[in-house]
Design an enzyme around this catalytic site. Structure first.
Site, PDB file in Angstrom:
ATOM      1  N   HIS A 190       0.698  -0.897   0.275  1.00 51.58           N
ATOM      2  CA  HIS A 190       0.318  -0.273  -0.197  1.00 51.58           C
ATOM      3  C   HIS A 190       0.930   1.374  -0.304  1.00 51.58           C
ATOM      4  O   HIS A 190       0.196   2.286  -0.420  1.00 51.58           O
ATOM      5  CB  HIS A 190      -0.993  -0.180   1.162  1.00 51.58           C
ATOM      6  CG  HIS A 190      -2.007  -1.149   0.955  1.00 51.58           C
ATOM      7  ND1 HIS A 190      -3.927  -0.623   1.059  1.00 51.58           N
ATOM      8  CD2 HIS A 190      -2.084  -2.116   1.001  1.00 51.58           C
ATOM      9  CE1 HIS A 190      -3.638  -1.513   0.752  1.00 51.58           C
ATOM     10  NE2 HIS A 190      -3.397  -3.147   1.119  1.00 51.58           N
ATOM     11  N   ASP A 231       3.856   9.528  -0.875  1.00 52.73           N
ATOM     12  CA  ASP A 231       2.458   8.841  -0.592  1.00 52.73           C
ATOM     13  C   ASP A 231       2.274   7.309  -1.630  1.00 52.73           C
ATOM     14  O   ASP A 231       2.498   7.991  -3.135  1.00 52.73           O
ATOM     15  CB  ASP A 231       1.523   9.839  -0.900  1.00 52.73           C
ATOM     16  CG  ASP A 231       0.394   9.336   0.860  1.00 52.73           C
ATOM     17  OD1 ASP A 231       0.497   7.684   0.943  1.00 52.73           O
ATOM     18  OD2 ASP A 231      -0.358  10.152   0.796  1.00 52.73           O
TER      19      ASP A 231
END
Ligand code: GDG
Length: 458
Positions: A158, A366
């Site tokens: 992720h 991110d």
């Protein structure tokens, strides 16, 4: 497809009526598990001082069995706070300066993964498909293989995967890379992360990319791919529309009093670029006198990982910074920054996104950033806001209608805020329309289906 087994550090149990609705990831995985029947295994979030944690807590809900395990206090300290959050998290977010290596923590990480494998293996049937999630559990497949499991096992990361020069600063990088080769499919968020992974294999002379998305390393062949995670776009849009009548959202609207609302929503984390963002907002206000008293910046930042010193430190820093900027540029009738240091309900969040003229999403790094996608989905098609998005968020690979910024460039971000606030409605609609069309097609169900299709074919 055969039965699905999902393994992740934490498990999302089904919502009870009256609970706030779950996030998109939990909904998508639960839907996939319901469809195929299966197990979701993970840490219960509880720890005990006992040497041996209690047996698995098995809970049956519909077609899904939830298998929860407690961990010992030492396990949590070493595996979770220690190696996962103080080594892998900073390294994968390019923060070598924040990584803290300890042999004890590294050993704890591998030990807990072995423990997970031993708890999981007895539950596995011959043709189950296993899907492991995130950086906490990289060694799980290797452990399961060692126990003789031949099932299809996929892994999805992720968070970002760093380039070789960053990764190689981590003492156990080779072992971590080797552990990934025991999966049949290794999925990343973006093509950049996948390229970084392949680059690391090549630089270390241990592997390479083959044809058809296949990779080879340590003599094993497996598939590598990128699967940008997403949200339940249509449902979130519906939510945001309904939220207009929510009392808290209505009060928020009144309190903004005709000013333009800028919104930021992030877990309190150094990867999210919150301090640079506040600097950029201050710069925007100072260099745009016409907007004095005409904008409100709402920053919603629930606490996270307060056990890790860097996070505790950051909590103080952001609060002080918001106070300092308000003191410097605010007036008797205008508080420029509203800083909320706790979580708010999801329906209210959806409504606030819709009220905001600017969604300010400026992480320094991110994996994806779902806030960016939620902000887009929540907009009013007749009067959409503008997304100001860091080029270092995975979401920037897809959301081309955003104003892309370099979050380290404070003036550049301030200029993008100004451009967003002044953007004519036609341009806002055109940019938003492009992003929304993409998100409706590439929602979280599509992400889940794409990954599982490739895993079963691997
Ligand atoms: C990791 C990766 C990747 C935040 N504040 C509140 C709240 N949130 C919700 C948001 C969003 C979620 O939390 C945050 O997701 P992000 O994707 O932005 O970031 P991470 O938590 O760092 O997630 C990231 C993600 O995994 C999925 O793969 O995109 O890159 O770092 O859904 O809405 N929700 C509520 N109240 C809050 O105050 N209800």
């Amino acid at each position: 497809m055969s039965r699905l087994v999902v393994v992740s550090n934490r498990v999302s149990l089904p919502q009870k009526s009256g609970d706030a609705p779950a996030g998109g990831l939990a909904v998508a995985l639960q839907a996939a598990l319901e469809e195929h029947g299966g197990i979701w295994m993970g840490w219960s979030g509880k720890s005990s001082g006992a040497k041996e944690p209690a047996p698995l807590d098995m809970q049956q809900h519909g077609n899904i069995t939830y298998a929860l395990t407690d961990l010992t206090k030492t396990d949590v300290e070493e595996y979770y706070h220690g190696f996962a959050n103080r080594v892998l998290w900073p390294i994968c977010h390019y923060r070598m300066d924040l990584a803290e290596y300890g042999r004890k923590e590294m050993a704890g990480y591998f030990r807990v993964n072995r423990f997970f494998a031993h708890k999981l293996a007895p539950l596995i049937q011959e043709d189950d498909v296993i899907w492991v999630h995130d950086y906490h559990l990289i060694p799980l497949a290797a452990e399961l293989r060692q126990m003789g499991l031949k099932n299809k096992i996929g892994f999805f990361l992720h968070i970002p995967w760093p380039p070789a020069d960053v990764l190689f600063t981590m003492p156990v990088h080779e072992e971590i890379m080797k552990n990934l080769s025991y999966y049949d499919l290794v999925g990343f968020q973006t093509d950049h992360d996948l390229a970084n992974f392949v680059g690391g294999l090549v630089r270390e002379g241990i592997g390479d990319a083959l044809e058809g998305g296949k990779l080879t390393s340590y003599g094993r062949t497996f598939k590598g791919g990128f699967y940008p995670i997403s949200i339940e776009t249509a449902m979130f849009a519906e939510y945001a529309k309904k939220a207009a009548s929510n009392v808290i959202v209505r009060k928020a609207k009144q309190s903004v009093e005709g000013r333009d609302l800028i919104i930021g929503v992030d877990r309190l984390d150094y990867s999210k670029g919150i301090t640079q963002r506040i600097d950029a907002f201050e710069h925007f206000v100072k260099s745009n006198p016409a907007h004095h008293n005409r904008v409100t910046y709402l920053q919603i930042t629930p606490k996270s990982r307060s056990e890790v010193p860097e996070y505790e430190q950051m909590q103080r820093m952001v609060a002080e910074q918001a106070g300092r900027v308000n003191g410097a540029i605010g007036t008797v009738d205008w508080v420029p920054i509203r800083y909320i240091n706790r979580s708010i309900g999801r329906p209210v969040l959806a409504g606030l996104y819709r009220l905001a003229r600017i969604g300010l999403v400026t992480p320094l790094r991110d994996g994806m950033n779902l806030v960016a996608k939620e902000y887009v989905a929540a907009q009013d098609p007749e009067n959409p806001g503008v997304l100001v998005l860091s080029r270092f968020a995975g979401a920037a690979r897809e959301l081309r209608g955003a104003l892309l910024v370099n979050p380290y460039d404070i003036e550049g971000t301030a200029n993008a805020i100004a451009r967003g606030i002044n953007m004519p409605i036609e341009e806002r609609k055109e940019r938003w329309g492009r992003m929304m069309e993409h998100l409706l097609e590439h929602d979280v169900t599509r992400w889940c289906d794409d990954f599982l299709e490739d895993l079963t074919a691997a």
